[in-house]
Design a protein around this motif. Structure first.
Motif, PDB file in Angstrom:
ATOM      1  N   PRO A  23       0.812  -1.230   0.000  1.00  0.00           N
ATOM      2  CA  PRO A  23       0.000   0.000   0.000  1.00  0.00           C
ATOM      3  C   PRO A  23       0.842   1.275   0.000  1.00  0.00           C
ATOM      4  CG  PRO A  23      -0.126  -1.106   2.125  1.00  0.00           C
ATOM      5  CD  PRO A  23       0.565  -2.051   1.205  1.00  0.00           C
ATOM      6  N   TYR A  24       2.021   1.228   0.644  1.00  0.00           N
ATOM      7  CA  TYR A  24       2.871   2.421   0.675  1.00  0.00           C
ATOM      8  C   TYR A  24       3.526   2.653  -0.687  1.00  0.00           C
ATOM      9  CZ  TYR A  24       2.095   1.550   5.601  1.00  0.00           C
ATOM     10  OH  TYR A  24       1.499   1.322   6.815  1.00  0.00           O
ATOM     11  N   ALA A  25       3.861   1.571  -1.391  1.00  0.00           N
ATOM     12  CA  ALA A  25       4.375   1.713  -2.753  1.00  0.00           C
ATOM     13  C   ALA A  25       3.313   2.287  -3.679  1.00  0.00           C
ATOM     14  CB  ALA A  25       4.870   0.360  -3.275  1.00  0.00           C
ATOM     15  N   VAL A  26       2.059   1.861  -3.491  1.00  0.00           N
ATOM     16  CA  VAL A  26       0.964   2.396  -4.300  1.00  0.00           C
ATOM     17  C   VAL A  26       0.770   3.888  -4.016  1.00  0.00           C
ATOM     18  CG1 VAL A  26      -1.520   2.300  -4.716  1.00  0.00           C
ATOM     19  CG2 VAL A  26      -0.205   0.194  -4.532  1.00  0.00           C
ATOM     20  N   LEU A  27       0.837   4.275  -2.743  1.00  0.00           N
ATOM     21  CA  LEU A  27       0.712   5.698  -2.416  1.00  0.00           C
ATOM     22  C   LEU A  27       1.797   6.519  -3.102  1.00  0.00           C
ATOM     23  CD1 LEU A  27      -0.144   5.559   1.410  1.00  0.00           C
ATOM     24  CD2 LEU A  27      -1.630   6.384  -0.426  1.00  0.00           C
ATOM     25  N   ALA A  28       3.027   6.014  -3.109  1.00  0.00           N
ATOM     26  CA  ALA A  28       4.115   6.731  -3.774  1.00  0.00           C
ATOM     27  C   ALA A  28       3.878   6.805  -5.280  1.00  0.00           C
ATOM     28  CB  ALA A  28       5.449   6.044  -3.470  1.00  0.00           C
ATOM     29  N   TYR A  29       3.424   5.695  -5.859  1.00  0.00           N
ATOM     30  CA  TYR A  29       3.169   5.664  -7.301  1.00  0.00           C
ATOM     31  C   TYR A  29       2.055   6.635  -7.671  1.00  0.00           C
ATOM     32  CZ  TYR A  29       1.469   3.908 -11.788  1.00  0.00           C
ATOM     33  OH  TYR A  29       1.039   3.802 -13.086  1.00  0.00           O
ATOM     34  N   VAL A  30       0.971   6.644  -6.904  1.00  0.00           N
ATOM     35  CA  VAL A  30      -0.160   7.525  -7.206  1.00  0.00           C
ATOM     36  C   VAL A  30       0.252   8.982  -7.047  1.00  0.00           C
ATOM     37  CG1 VAL A  30      -2.487   8.180  -6.526  1.00  0.00           C
ATOM     38  CG2 VAL A  30      -1.841   5.771  -6.573  1.00  0.00           C
ATOM     39  N   ALA A  31       1.018   9.283  -6.011  1.00  0.00           N
ATOM     40  CA  ALA A  31       1.482  10.659  -5.829  1.00  0.00           C
ATOM     41  C   ALA A  31       2.325  11.111  -7.015  1.00  0.00           C
ATOM     42  CB  ALA A  31       2.280  10.764  -4.531  1.00  0.00           C
ATOM     43  N   LEU A  32       3.167  10.203  -7.529  1.00  0.00           N
ATOM     44  CA  LEU A  32       3.976  10.534  -8.700  1.00  0.00           C
ATOM     45  C   LEU A  32       3.098  10.756  -9.922  1.00  0.00           C
ATOM     46  CD1 LEU A  32       6.774  10.849  -9.996  1.00  0.00           C
ATOM     47  CD2 LEU A  32       6.788   8.376 -10.371  1.00  0.00           C
ATOM     48  N   ARG A  33       2.082   9.917 -10.107  1.00  0.00           N
ATOM     49  CA  ARG A  33       1.191  10.066 -11.259  1.00  0.00           C
ATOM     50  C   ARG A  33       0.414  11.378 -11.190  1.00  0.00           C
ATOM     51  NH1 ARG A  33       0.755   6.431 -15.669  1.00  0.00           N
ATOM     52  NH2 ARG A  33      -1.487   6.820 -15.641  1.00  0.00           N
ATOM     53  N   LEU A  34       0.031  11.789  -9.991  1.00  0.00           N
ATOM     54  CA  LEU A  34      -0.744  13.015  -9.859  1.00  0.00           C
ATOM     55  C   LEU A  34       0.077  14.249 -10.193  1.00  0.00           C
ATOM     56  CD1 LEU A  34      -2.872  12.328  -6.654  1.00  0.00           C
ATOM     57  CD2 LEU A  34      -3.686  12.553  -8.999  1.00  0.00           C
ATOM     58  N   THR A  35       1.399  14.145 -10.125  1.00  0.00           N
ATOM     59  CA  THR A  35       2.248  15.269 -10.494  1.00  0.00           C
ATOM     60  C   THR A  35       2.434  15.371 -11.996  1.00  0.00           C
ATOM     61  OG1 THR A  35       4.286  13.962 -10.298  1.00  0.00           O
ATOM     62  CG2 THR A  35       3.496  15.088  -8.313  1.00  0.00           C
ATOM     63  N   GLN A  36       1.992  14.343 -12.734  1.00  0.00           N
ATOM     64  CA  GLN A  36       2.149  14.329 -14.188  1.00  0.00           C
ATOM     65  C   GLN A  36       0.814  14.673 -14.825  1.00  0.00           C
ATOM     66  OE1 GLN A  36       3.438  10.350 -14.928  1.00  0.00           O
ATOM     67  NE2 GLN A  36       5.486  10.676 -14.099  1.00  0.00           N
ATOM     68  N   ARG A  37       0.894  15.295 -15.972  1.00  0.00           N
ATOM     69  CA  ARG A  37      -0.325  15.651 -16.709  1.00  0.00           C
ATOM     70  C   ARG A  37      -0.769  14.468 -17.533  1.00  0.00           C
ATOM     71  NH1 ARG A  37      -2.628  20.455 -17.762  1.00  0.00           N
ATOM     72  NH2 ARG A  37      -3.999  20.628 -19.586  1.00  0.00           N
ATOM     73  N   GLN A  38      -1.971  13.969 -17.269  1.00  0.00           N
ATOM     74  CA  GLN A  38      -2.484  12.784 -17.948  1.00  0.00           C
ATOM     75  C   GLN A  38      -3.755  13.130 -18.714  1.00  0.00           C
ATOM     76  OE1 GLN A  38      -0.962   9.913 -18.091  1.00  0.00           O
ATOM     77  NE2 GLN A  38       0.650  10.429 -16.644  1.00  0.00           N
ATOM     78  N   PRO A  39      -3.856  12.719 -19.979  1.00  0.00           N
ATOM     79  CA  PRO A  39      -5.109  12.936 -20.706  1.00  0.00           C
ATOM     80  C   PRO A  39      -6.203  12.041 -20.171  1.00  0.00           C
ATOM     81  CG  PRO A  39      -3.613  11.580 -22.005  1.00  0.00           C
ATOM     82  CD  PRO A  39      -2.851  12.036 -20.796  1.00  0.00           C
ATOM     83  N   GLU A  40      -7.439  12.505 -20.260  1.00  0.00           N
ATOM     84  CA  GLU A  40      -8.573  11.735 -19.759  1.00  0.00           C
ATOM     85  C   GLU A  40      -9.233  10.886 -20.843  1.00  0.00           C
ATOM     86  OE1 GLU A  40      -9.474  11.073 -16.884  1.00  0.00           O
ATOM     87  OE2 GLU A  40      -8.266  12.490 -15.782  1.00  0.00           O
ATOM     88  N   THR A  41      -8.800  11.009 -22.056  1.00  0.00           N
ATOM     89  CA  THR A  41      -9.367  10.217 -23.152  1.00  0.00           C
ATOM     90  C   THR A  41      -8.309   9.335 -23.730  1.00  0.00           C
ATOM     91  OG1 THR A  41      -8.886  11.955 -24.761  1.00  0.00           O
ATOM     92  CG2 THR A  41     -11.053  11.967 -23.707  1.00  0.00           C
TER      93      THR A  41
END
Length: 366
Positions: free
Chosen positions: A347-365
């Motif tokens: 779960p802590y690795a997932v939290l780190a991964y999600v935090a990293l993804r949220l700092t990146q701009r991701q398209p929604e489509t």
């Protein structure tokens, strides 16, 4: 920059093999005999089981597969299979050599032969799948269903059922580390001035109520679904992924219970709070199908933090702790440390991964 994710995955798998081979990393000593004595020992050794044979082969198949795949994707077609085989054999020989200095581990030439055979089988499998075009079709499938760079998320989803194989206090509940951390720090710092720095718990840990158990089960099963939703947009594909993830989690938990308590108790964990938690997780997973990816990431952070807060306010069950001796001292010892750390860290690795993804701009489509 890696041309393929096979190389970093191979490096990660090597680290896992080293961990599993040398766990628990204590009691190192020189026994006054040659560390190569196991090489000339007669085959087969006096004590062996088919469980050991199978696990030693299967444990090195992914390594050979990843090393050969990395070589093939890097253009080393002529050398990919020999290099993967020799690398796996060298790693196994090194681990057996080091185990002579660990009193709780027994080096074996049979283990070395089986590990090398597993690496060769994995390398041949990668070459065969590459020749048949199966790996190329997987790449096309991955790009069609997921983001352009979903590797980290897919690895975490793949590790989730493996982490569940180590018995947990509650089904699908990973990351319960507070009580163990307190005991470990007490042992390390006992008799030192640093003991005064440790925070004192004013109230003892209280077992969870059935309603809290239901919530932990629900959140633990919902988390990998939300992680998968972060990697895709199409609702139908999300639904398929959720079904696969939930089925894999239930199967892994049943297998873990069967290995820890016996086949007759494979479903002993399926209590009323657990059943309610599974149903609630399925309903919430369905409700989350249309949620945008970035909001899925936010929800995943909230889910993990809520579950970790509940779990780490509860003590370990003494009866549950006794059952882990079959893993630590029995035939599951080589997986004990690895499985335990996966269960703690996921779960802590997932939290780190999600935090990293949220700092990146991701398209929604897609």
């Amino acid at each position: 920059m890696f041309k393929t994710s096979a190389w970093p995955l191979a490096m990660l798998y090597i680290a896992l093999i080293v961990f599993a081979s040398l766990f628990p990393f204590d009691g190192w000593r020189v026994q006054g005999i040659s560390p190569w004595v196991f090489v000339t020992a007669p085959l087969p050794p006096p004590y062996w089981t088919w469980f050991d044979v199978n696990t030693n082969i299967v444990g090195y198949v992914p390594l050979g597969f990843l090393l050969a795949l990395g070589g093939l994707r890097s253009g080393w077609r002529a050398w990919s299979i020999p290099a993967a085989f020799l690398s796996g054999a060298a790693l196994s020989l090194s681990m057996e050599f080091l185990q002579i200095y660990l009193p709780r581990r027994v080096p074996s030439n049979l283990d070395f032969v089986l590990n090398a055979a597993g690496a060769l089988m994995g390398a041949l499998l990668a070459a065969a799948l590459e020749r048949l075009g199966a790996l190329e079709r997987w790449s096309v499938f991955r790009q069609r269903w997921f983001d352009q760079q979903p590797h980290g998320g897919l690895v975490l989803i793949g590790l989730w059922p493996i982490a569940l194989l180590f018995p947990a206090t509650l089904p699908f509940s990973l990351g319960q580390v507070l009580e163990r951390l307190d005991k470990t720090l007490d042992e390390w710092l006992e008799g030192t001035p640093f003991m005064d720095w440790l925070p004192l718990r004013e109230e003892p840990l209280v077992p969870l109520m059935p309603s809290a158990e239901m919530l932990c089960v629900m959140l633990g099963l919902l988390a990998p679904c939300l992680l998968g939703y972060m990697l895709m947009v199409h609702r139908g594909r999300r639904a398929v992924l959720a079904i696969v993830v939930i089925a894999a989690g239930i199967a892994a938990t049943a297998l873990s219970s069967a290995m820890a308590y016996g086949p007759n108790h494979a479903w002993a964990w399926n209590t009323l709070p657990t059943q309610a938690g599974i149903v609630a997780a399925i309903l919430l997973a369905v409700c989350a199908l249309p949620v945008p990816r970035r909001w899925c990431a936010v929800l995943l952070i909230l889910v993990l933090m809520w579950q970790l807060n509940w779990l780490n306010q509860a003590p370990l069950n003494p009866y549950f702790a006794d059952t882990l001796q079959s893993w630590e001292q029995g035939r599951f010892m080589r997986f004990y440390g690895l499985g335990q750390w996966l269960g703690w860290a996921w779960p802590y690795a997932v939290l780190a991964y999600v935090a990293l993804r949220l700092t990146q701009r991701q398209p929604e489509t897609s």
